[in-house]
Structures are given as structure tokens and as C-alpha cells.
Design an enzyme around this catalytic site. Structure first.
Site, PDB file in Angstrom:
ATOM      1  N   HIS A 165       9.183 -18.679   2.909  1.00 48.29           N
ATOM      2  CA  HIS A 165       8.038 -17.930   2.524  1.00 48.29           C
ATOM      3  C   HIS A 165       8.600 -16.560   1.753  1.00 48.29           C
ATOM      4  O   HIS A 165       7.476 -15.707   1.457  1.00 48.29           O
ATOM      5  CB  HIS A 165       7.210 -17.648   3.648  1.00 48.29           C
ATOM      6  CG  HIS A 165       6.447 -18.878   4.216  1.00 48.29           C
ATOM      7  ND1 HIS A 165       5.124 -18.951   3.423  1.00 48.29           N
ATOM      8  CD2 HIS A 165       6.718 -19.721   4.953  1.00 48.29           C
ATOM      9  CE1 HIS A 165       4.911 -20.174   4.102  1.00 48.29           C
ATOM     10  NE2 HIS A 165       5.543 -20.591   5.066  1.00 48.29           N
TER      11      HIS A 165
ATOM     12  N   LYS B  10      -5.249  -7.402   0.972  1.00 47.23           N
ATOM     13  CA  LYS B  10      -3.835  -7.933   1.252  1.00 47.23           C
ATOM     14  C   LYS B  10      -3.247  -6.868   2.086  1.00 47.23           C
ATOM     15  O   LYS B  10      -3.440  -5.962   2.353  1.00 47.23           O
ATOM     16  CB  LYS B  10      -3.400  -8.522   0.206  1.00 47.23           C
ATOM     17  CG  LYS B  10      -3.109  -7.230  -0.986  1.00 47.23           C
ATOM     18  CD  LYS B  10      -2.078  -7.698  -2.271  1.00 47.23           C
ATOM     19  CE  LYS B  10      -3.010  -8.623  -3.164  1.00 47.23           C
ATOM     20  NZ  LYS B  10      -2.415 -10.079  -3.243  1.00 47.23           N
ATOM     21  N   ARG B  11      -1.928  -7.299   2.809  1.00 40.08           N
ATOM     22  CA  ARG B  11      -1.169  -6.574   3.421  1.00 40.08           C
ATOM     23  C   ARG B  11      -0.908  -5.223   2.532  1.00 40.08           C
ATOM     24  O   ARG B  11      -0.700  -5.657   1.249  1.00 40.08           O
ATOM     25  CB  ARG B  11       0.022  -7.432   3.929  1.00 40.08           C
ATOM     26  CG  ARG B  11      -0.394  -7.998   5.314  1.00 40.08           C
ATOM     27  CD  ARG B  11      -0.945  -7.293   6.396  1.00 40.08           C
ATOM     28  NE  ARG B  11       0.228  -6.640   7.008  1.00 40.08           N
ATOM     29  CZ  ARG B  11       0.832  -6.714   8.308  1.00 40.08           C
ATOM     30  NH1 ARG B  11       0.264  -7.593   8.690  1.00 40.08           N
ATOM     31  NH2 ARG B  11       1.764  -6.046   8.740  1.00 40.08           N
TER      32      ARG B  11
ATOM     33  N   LYS C  47       3.515  -5.459  -3.369  1.00 32.98           N
ATOM     34  CA  LYS C  47       2.022  -5.749  -3.603  1.00 32.98           C
ATOM     35  C   LYS C  47       1.831  -4.652  -4.492  1.00 32.98           C
ATOM     36  O   LYS C  47       0.663  -4.900  -5.192  1.00 32.98           O
ATOM     37  CB  LYS C  47       1.350  -5.968  -2.613  1.00 32.98           C
ATOM     38  CG  LYS C  47       1.871  -7.276  -1.545  1.00 32.98           C
ATOM     39  CD  LYS C  47       1.114  -7.565  -0.403  1.00 32.98           C
ATOM     40  CE  LYS C  47       1.284  -8.820   0.390  1.00 32.98           C
ATOM     41  NZ  LYS C  47       0.786 -10.316  -0.203  1.00 32.98           N
TER      42      LYS C  47
ATOM     43  N   THR D 198      -1.812 -16.562  -1.541  1.00 34.16           N
ATOM     44  CA  THR D 198      -3.312 -17.256  -1.596  1.00 34.16           C
ATOM     45  C   THR D 198      -4.267 -16.565  -1.749  1.00 34.16           C
ATOM     46  O   THR D 198      -5.300 -17.101  -2.065  1.00 34.16           O
ATOM     47  CB  THR D 198      -2.835 -18.025  -0.054  1.00 34.16           C
ATOM     48  OG1 THR D 198      -2.760 -16.838   0.855  1.00 34.16           O
ATOM     49  CG2 THR D 198      -2.009 -19.001   0.044  1.00 34.16           C
TER      50      THR D 198
ATOM     51  N   LYS E  18      -8.151 -17.593  -3.655  1.00 39.51           N
ATOM     52  CA  LYS E  18      -9.459 -17.382  -2.847  1.00 39.51           C
ATOM     53  C   LYS E  18     -10.264 -16.735  -3.928  1.00 39.51           C
ATOM     54  O   LYS E  18     -11.501 -17.112  -4.223  1.00 39.51           O
ATOM     55  CB  LYS E  18      -9.329 -16.536  -1.733  1.00 39.51           C
ATOM     56  CG  LYS E  18      -8.304 -17.037  -0.567  1.00 39.51           C
ATOM     57  CD  LYS E  18      -8.051 -16.053   0.373  1.00 39.51           C
ATOM     58  CE  LYS E  18      -7.130 -16.515   1.203  1.00 39.51           C
ATOM     59  NZ  LYS E  18      -6.504 -15.618   2.205  1.00 39.51           N
TER      60      LYS E  18
HETATM   61  C1  LIG Z   1      -5.436 -14.927   2.513  1.00 40.10           C
HETATM   62  C2  LIG Z   1      -5.152 -14.185   3.298  1.00 40.10           C
HETATM   63  C3  LIG Z   1      -4.039 -13.329   3.180  1.00 40.10           C
HETATM   64  C4  LIG Z   1      -2.982 -13.391   2.187  1.00 40.10           C
HETATM   65  O1  LIG Z   1      -3.330 -12.508   0.903  1.00 40.10           O
HETATM   66  P1  LIG Z   1      -2.235 -12.465  -0.129  1.00 40.10           P
HETATM   67  O2  LIG Z   1      -3.100 -11.731  -1.292  1.00 40.10           O
HETATM   68  O3  LIG Z   1      -1.828 -13.813  -0.707  1.00 40.10           O
HETATM   69  O4  LIG Z   1      -1.211 -11.427   0.260  1.00 40.10           O
HETATM   70  C5  LIG Z   1      -3.933 -12.185   4.104  1.00 40.10           C
HETATM   71  N1  LIG Z   1      -4.730 -11.941   5.109  1.00 40.10           N
HETATM   72  C6  LIG Z   1      -6.060 -12.518   5.198  1.00 40.10           C
HETATM   73  C7  LIG Z   1      -6.904 -12.198   6.381  1.00 40.10           C
HETATM   74  C8  LIG Z   1      -5.949 -13.516   4.536  1.00 40.10           C
HETATM   75  O5  LIG Z   1      -7.384 -14.309   4.503  1.00 40.10           O
END
Ligand SMILES: *Cc1c(COP(=O)(O)O)cnc(C)c1O
Length: 828
Positions: A365, A556-557, A562, A664, A668
Site C-alpha cells: 500500500h 483525507k489524512r 498529500k 480512494t 468517491k
Molecule cells: C476514503 C477515505 C479515506 C481515504 O482517502 P484518500 O483521499 O484516498 O486518502 C480516508 N478516510 C476516510 C474516512 C475515507 O472515507
């Protein structure tokens, strides 16, 4: 528990609202000892969950019988993290009884959505990796694959984030405080695991050894049922809770008296107490190692128990069992299986290795060096002495193979070795996982390519066929049907409801992309979602925003790779430009940030502080009022994610090329009709390919260009000096004007990371292309019809990123697994 009869279920029809109402009232009475007159919302939620669980249990028992009867080949998905979110609405939708339940509750004077909001999220994961695990389990059940998830029942999930004076404060996440109706405890399947102790041996490391004087821990499994959507199949997630047994307490008591007994009990219970809140960086702490071993040892014993219930010979093991490693966190399972086979079952070493090397598959990952797990040899020696010995023996074999394939090539052997020659030495878990697994996959095309060509290059030479790629995906149930009911309704009317199980069906929208009626309906959905989010933000005191603004979201984190700070610098630059030219014709924008920083990651926490400092100045400046607003939504979670993706116009996916394995979040947002501004990184590359370049705002240096910059000696200072706008933005961000009353030191670690430490993530190098691409976003947003068309085409073309496709690829290509549906499969 009281038995609630549902005759209509067995006839293959959904229960009527009145049958559901009756069942809810029965659970309220006999499980909670309450009457409608004194029941709280929590009680109603609990009782509704229990009824839903009853219905899943019916299907679970059938699934169990079917899989047992066929002695199914199963995949065991091992993951230290799951980010499940709330389950009530999801489970109801899977059972196909959402409307019936809504009516049942209505008859009781209650509203389903309000009841569902009582639930505390199962936040047993950090972010993307845990959410991927949850999406894959959802899809495996939906596609009738025999699968069991294994994990840890952390008493405290990922911390709850609060913001105090612009700083992140971490509070414990007591997610089980209200009770947890989904859990089914299985004390009869408890497992015993050994730790510490010493070795007694006579022969070679490859001969059986005795591991003695160990500390014993008990794992109690707790199951969460996982229904598929629109199918009878119900799989389950088995989570381990650590305990010491009374019998063991007594032993300890005899050995060391009362204090020793209590100490040991406390130690045992601490193992599953808390999720490590690290994302990408590894802590290397003893308790984390113990946690990993506890988890894989319990899971393996459970897998072996099930195997022997249905089979009689070891040679069938790899035919019936696939063990999947979600990252290296569970990779000790490889060594533990070797130990069981050699020491306990007394199989010859080579025979044991044959079985082991046919059983595992591994998903990588991360490409970040700090994300690759390494365990110090002295720590392994202390906690798992026999496992360390087995690791050395495995490495001996690996070095023999390497010498045969690359005679005399010491460098190759050094990179292949399981042992890193640091002081002290450490064990590279990724090398172990690659060596032992039948397949190794990255999570996007770019990421898998980089794995093969850079990170695991000598392994790829040794075993070219192992390496493969499965691009990540997301569950259409969670991230469209549940997250965006308005859009789901519109899609149902436009192309029918089959997309929930077959996301490619959304292609049918392409022909409506220029239909002005459909465009208007599509934009109206987005508008309504934005109004809803605005109200939610207002209620929570997070700010008052105009729903007609462009909603620009980065959720995101928080991590330097990022690059939330790249976004922030752009905001500052825009603010400075608008202050000079308030009449500039740009669409009003609301910038929304959300995300947690690891508690020990100082620079990430300063980024949160910087966002709040900028927000405080910008939001209170009358000159840019109605043009520019900055918000931070605390405690990012699946629930917050769903609210943001439904309302976003623009999705920020701006990681440094080559650092985000897939992402991911990007999927979304695009599925829900936000346009992406993004780098050519991770799955962004493939999303752009699918939706079309003209419907995606890409920018920034590519992996190759960055490599070239690095080679030439990247100097952030030069980029700062040659771009006046960037210079002004940076100067302002770190000035007292931005910081207000704060100490001038407040953002110093962030400034240092960008200059003294050389800007590892090329924020300065990507500023100008980012700025320019954002201006094109402004222009596009003014043209409502063009924007609508682009957004519709994003929704229409995201079918490939369904986790159903992901599950099918894993099952067929990596696991060689066949679907197995219950006999009297219900068509709903
Ligand atoms: C989808 C998701 C992530 C991952 O987000 P990335 O933009 O891919 O880093 C992290 N936390 C939550 C709660 C999510 O739903």
C-alpha cells in the site's frame, strides 16, 4: 434473547412494516427492558439493529451451511484495520428492507434517519487502507465469494479529533459506549497465544524446537455480520479481543503472587486496547509488535480449526485456504504458519515451506520508505525468539536462491535480504511478504509499475510472475447509494437501479450528458446536497456558507505528501490577489479541509494550525467576503466523508507524483460528480483516462520530471525567488499578519520543512502549474452547462472503480476463488 418469528422471511419475501414494528417492540422489551413510553432514541436504535441482525442471522446460517457443505475454498482477509462506518442503513439496504423499516419506525412515531444517526462509527482504521478492506469485504459478500475477514476489536478506535485554538487535540474514541448491537461474541472459539519465553532445542533451526516459559494471552472472537447487497450471502468479520483467562491468572498468582497476577492481566487486556494512529509511518513499538502477532496467531488457529473440520490432509491446505495480507501488518502470519507446521505438526521444513508459499497473497500500500515496516532484531528476539530463528533460516534460503540467480552480486543480495544491516539489525517485513506470497500487487497501475521497477526490482527479476496490479475501488453502496440518496434516486430514474450491483451501468448516462433537462436535474441534486451540508456546518458552528459557491474540498489524512499546504498556499495567493483587486471576476469559493494528523507527526499538525490561521484572517476580512471562505471540518470519518463527497464541486487530489499509491477519496468524489484537480499520481492517472482528459484538471510534475529535478539538485529557494506570487504567499503565510497573536514559532516546523529540509514533496515546484490550472477551473465553473456535462460524464464513467470489480479481480486472478451462492437464492 427473545425469538422473533418472521414467517414471511422464510417464504422469501421481505417482512412487512407491521412485522418489523412488532419485532422492534419485542427487542425493546426483552433485550432492553424498556417500554415505548420510556425508550430513548438510543434504545430504539439498539432494538432496530437487533431486528436487522436477526434477519441477517437467518441468511448467515444458510451461507454457513452452503459453504460447509461444499467445503468451499475460502479467502481469509487479514487486515489490522477496518473503517466500517455506521452499519444500520447499510445493512437495511443490503437486506432490501429500508422502506419497510422506515414505515415501521414511522408507525412508532420515529424517523429512520434520526435513529441511524445515534450509531457510533466503527472507526477501527486510520484511513484509506482500512476503508479499502471494508469495501472489499462488502463486495465479496455481494458477489457471493466465501470470505472471512479477520481483525482486532480495538476498544479505542482512531482518536476523536477536536480543534482547540486552531490546534488538533486528540481524545479517545469510545465507540462502544452505547453498546454494540452488531457484535456476536464467540467465547467458545477463544484461542490461546504465547509470547516472550525462551527456546529449548537440540537440532538445527529448521528442526522442531520447543518454545517454553512463555506468557499466555487469550483471544476472544467477536463477529460482525457482513451482508451482501441483494443476495442471500452473509459473510462475517471476526475481530479478536485480548484477555487473560482465569486459569492463567491462578498460575501467575502461584508464580509471583497477587501483583504479578494483576500485572499480567492488565498486560493481556492492553493488547487489543487501542489502534495505533499512525498513517504511513511505523512506530516500531513493542506493543504494536505484540498486537500484530496476537492478531495473526489467533486468526491462524481459527483458520486451521475450520480447515480440519472440513478436511483430512495437509496437502489440501493450499487448495482450501488463501490468506491475504492487507499490507505487511499481518505478515508475521507467514512465520507463525511455518512455526506451527515445523514445531507443532512436525512437518519437514521443505514441506512446510511448500505449503506456506502456496497460501499467501500480499497487497502493498505504500511507496514511502517510512511506511515500510521493519522490526529490530533485539525486539523480535525478546518477544518472538522462535520466529526470529525461523526468519533467519528463511533468509538463508533466500540468499541461496539469490546466489544461484545472481552469482557474486552482493548489492542484489543486500537489497533482497530479509535482514537490514543497520545497528541494531532489523527485519524487513515487506521482503518477507514478497518472498512468501504467490502474488504481490500494487493498488494502481502506476504504483504497481514503480513497485516492480524500483522498490522490489530484484524480486521482480527473481520472480517476475508474482507481481501484478489491482487498482483500488470503492463500494457503490456506501459511497453513492448511502452517501448521496438524491443522486441515487436521479440515477435510478435515468438508467434503472442495476448500477448498485453493476456500476458500469452508469455508462447509460453518457447520452444524457448534454440533455438540458437532465443537466438541470443533476445540478439541482448537487445544489440540494450543498444546502444540506451548509445547514449541517451551520448547526455545528463551523461557519455559514453560501450554497451557490464553488465547494472545493480536500478531505483525507493530513500528510506532507498529500500536500494540504500546497492548497493552502494557493488560497493565500488568491486572497492576496483579491485584496488588491476585489472586483476580480472569480466564482465565490468555499475551501473545505478535513482530516486527522497522526498525533506524533508535528509538521502535519502545524499544517492544521496553518489552515486555521489562514481561515481566521480570510473569513474575517470584509474585502473578500462572499468570494473566499476557508473551513476545517473536525474529526474526519466515513460519515463526514459521505457528507462532503455529496456536496463537493471540486475534489483536490494533489499529492506529489509517485507518493500516493492509489487513493480512494479521489474515486468517491468523481463518482458523485465533483471534478478533480489532480496530479498524475496513483489512481488519478486511471480516473483521468476513464473520464477523459477534458473532464479532469491535471497539473504538476510527473514522476519522471521529479526524478530529473532531484537529480539536478532541487533548490526550493530558487523556485521561491523566481515566482513573485509564490514568494508573497509564503511570506504572508509565515508573517505575523497571518499568525495574529500566535507565537512567531507556531508555523516554524512547516517553514523549515519547505526550506531547510529541502521541500521533500515539491510543493514549491508545483505551485505555478497548480495556480494556473485553478484559473481554468474558475472559467469552467461559470459555464454551468459545460460544468454539468463534465460532472455527468465523471459519474457516468467511474464504473471501473467499483470495489465489485476489485473483488472480482482479486478472486479470479489472485485467489482462484469461485462464487458460491446459497441454494434457494432469493431474487429481489
Ligand atoms: C476514503 C477515505 C479515506 C481515504 O482517502 P484518500 O483521499 O484516498 O486518502 C480516508 N478516510 C476516510 C474516512 C475515507 O472515507
Amino acid at each position: 434473547m427473545v425469538y422473533t418469528p418472521f414467517p414471511s422471511i422464510r417464504a422469501g419475501r421481505p417482512p412487512t412494516p407491521s412485522a418489523l414494528r412488532e419485532a422492534i417492540e419485542l427487542h425493546l422489551k426483552y433485550d432492553l427492558a424498556k417500554q415505548p413510553s420510556n425508550a430513548t432514541l438510543r434504545d430504539w436504535w439498539y432494538a432496530t439493529c437487533l431486528v436487522t441482525r436477526d434477519l441477517m442471522v437467518e441468511r448467515r446460517l444458510e451461507t454457513f451451511q452452503t459453504q460447509e457443505y461444499h467445503r468451499a475454498r475460502r479467502v481469509y482477509y487479514l487486515s489490522m484495520e477496518y473503517l466500517m462506518g455506521r452499519l444500520l442503513l447499510h445493512n437495511l439496504a443490503c437486506l432490501g428492507i429500508t422502506e419497510e423499516c422506515r414505515q415501521a419506525l414511522q408507525e412508532l412515531g420515529l424517523e429512520l434517519e434520526r435513529i441511524a444517526e445515534v450509531e457510533r462509527e466503527m472507526g477501527l482504521g486510520n484511513g484509506g487502507l482500512g476503508r479499502l478492506a471494508s469495501c472489499i469485504l462488502d463486495s465479496l459478500a455481494t458477489l457471493d465469494y466465501p470470505a472471512v475477514g479477520y481483525g482486532i476489536l480495538y476498544q479505542f478506535g482512531l482518536f476523536h479529533q477536536e480543534i482547540v485554538q486552531g490546534y488538533q487535540v486528540e481524545r479517545p474514541d469510545e465507540w462502544r459506549e452505547l453498546g454494540h448491537p452488531w457484535e456476536i461474541s464467540r467465547p467458545e472459539l477463544a484461542q490461546k497465544v504465547s509470547l516472550y519465553g525462551e527456546l529449548k532445542r537440540s537440532g538445527l533451526p529448521t528442526d522442531p524446537a520447543q518454545w517454553i516459559a512463555t506468557t499466555e494471552v487469550v483471544g476472544i472472537p467477536v463477529d460482525i455480520l457482513l451482508p451482501g447487497y441483494g443476495t442471500q450471502t452473509v459473510n462475517f468479520l471476526r475481530l479478536w479481543m485480548s484477555r487473560s483467562s482465569r486459569e492463567l491468572d491462578l498460575e501467575a498468582f502461584n508464580r509471583g503472587g497477587y501483583f504479578e497476577a494483576v500485572r499480567e492481566k492488565t498486560f493481556c487486556e492492553s493488547i487489543s486496547k487501542v489502534l495505533y494512529p499512525n498513517d504511513k509511518t511505523e512506530a516500531g513499538k513493542e506493543l504494536r509488535l505484540v498486537q500484530q502477532y496476537f492478531f495473526v496467531a489467533c486468526s491462524l488457529r481459527d483458520i486451521l480449526r475450520r480447515f480440519w473440520r472440513e478436511n483430512t490432509r495437509w496437502e489440501d491446505f493450499p487448495k482450501k485456504v488463501v490468506i491475504h495480507l492487507n499490507d505487511t501488518h499481518p505478515s508475521l502470519a507467514i512465520v507463525e504458519l511455518m512455526r506451527i507446521l515445523v514445531d507443532e505438526q512436525e512437518l519437514p521444513w521443505d514441506r512446510a515451506w511448500e505449503l506456506v508459499s502456496e497460501t499467501f497473497s500480499y497487497t502493498n500500500h505504500t511507496l514511502m520508505p517510512e511506511g515500510l515496516e521493519k522490526w529490530p532484531v533485539p525486539l523480535l528476539q525478546k518477544v518472538l525468539p522462535r520466529h526470529l530463528e525461523i526468519l533467519y533460516a528463511l533468509n538463508h534460503r533466500l540468499m541461496e536462491w539469490a546466489e544461484k540467480r545472481f552469482p557474486g552480486d552482493g548489492d542484489k543480495k543486500t537489497t533482497l535480504s530479509l535482514i537490514e544491516e543497520t545497528t541494531p539489525k532489523s527485519v524487513r517485513m515487506a521482503n518477507l511478504a514478497v518472498m512468501a506470497s504467490r502474488t504481490v500487487n500494487g493498488v494502481s497501475r502506476l504504483h504497481s509499475e514503480l513497485l516492480r521497477s524500483r522498490f522490489f526490482a530484484p524480486f521482480a527479476e527473481l520472480w517476475p510472475d508474482k507481481f501484478t496490479s489491482v487498482t483500488n475501488g470503492i463500494s457503490p453502496r456506501t459511497f453513492l447509494l448511502m452517501a448521496n440518496p438524491r443522486l441515487a434516486g436521479l440515477l435510478n430514474r435515468a438508467v434503472g437501479g442495476e448500477w448498485v450491483r453493476d456500476l458500469e451501468k452508469l455508462r447509460g448516462l453518457e447520452e444524457l450528458a448534454e440533455d438540458s433537462g437532465f443537466q438541470a436535474a443533476y445540478l439541482a441534486v448537487k445544489e440540494a446536497n450543498k444546502v444540506e451540508l451548509s445547514n449541517w456546518l451551520l448547526q455545528r458552528g463551523l461557519g455559514s456558507v453560501d450554497p451557490h459557491s464553488l465547494f472545493d474540498v480536500q478531505a483525507k489524512r493530513i500528510h506532507e505528501y498529500k500536500r494540504q499546504h500546497l492548497n493552502l498556499l494557493r488560497i493565500v495567493a488568491l486572497y492576496l490577489v483579491l485584496r488588491e483587486r476585489p472586483q476580480l471576476n472569480v466564482p465565490p469559493r468555499v475551501f473545505v479541509f478535513a482530516g486527522k494528523a497522526a498525533p506524533g507527526y508535528d509538521v502535519a499538525k502545524r499544517i492544521i494550525k496553518a489552515i486555521h490561521a489562514v481561515a481566521a484572517r480570510v473569513n474575517s476580512d470584509p474585502v473578500v467576503k462572499n468570494k473566499l471562505q476557508v473551513l476545517f471540518v473536525p474529526n474526519y470519518s466515513v460519515d463526514v466523508a459521505c457528507r462532503l463527497i455529496a456536496a463537493a464541486d471540486l475534489s483536490e487530489q494533489i499529492s506529489t507524483a509517485g507518493t500516493e499509491a492509489s487513493g480512494t477519496g479521489n474515486m468517491k468524489f468523481a463518482l458523485n460528480g465533483a471534478l478533480t484537480i489532480g496530479t498524475l499520481d496513483g489512481a488519478n492517472v486511471e480516473i483521468r483516462e476513464e473520464v477523459g482528459e477534458e473532464n479532469f484538471f491535471s497539473f504538476g510534475h510527473t514522476v519522471e520530471e521529479l526524478q530529473e529535478l532531484r537529480r539536478k539538485g532541487y533548490q526550493p529557494k530558487e523556485w521561491y525567488e523566481k515566482d513573485p506570487l509564490l514568494r508573497r504567499a509564503i511570506d504572508w503565510l509565515f508573517s505575523q499578519e497571518c499568525l495574529g497573536n500566535e507565537s512567531p514559532q507556531a508555523l516554524e516546523p512547516l517553514r523549515k520543512a519547505l526550506f531547510e529540509e529541502g521541500d521533500r514533496f515539491f510543493v514549491l515546484a508545483d505551485f505555478r502549474p497548480y495556480w494556473e490550472r485553478q484559473q481554468e477551473v474558475d472559467v469552467a465553473f461559470f459555464n454551468r452547462r459545460r460544468w454539468a456535462k463534465m460532472a455527468i460524464l465523471n459519474t457516468a464513467r467511474m464504473g471501473r472503480f467499483s470495489s465489485d470489480r476489485v473483488a472480482r479481480e482479486y478472486a479470479t486472478r489472485l485467489w482462484r476463488l469461485s462464487p458460491l451462492a446459497c441454494a434457494n437464492r432469493e431474487k429481489r
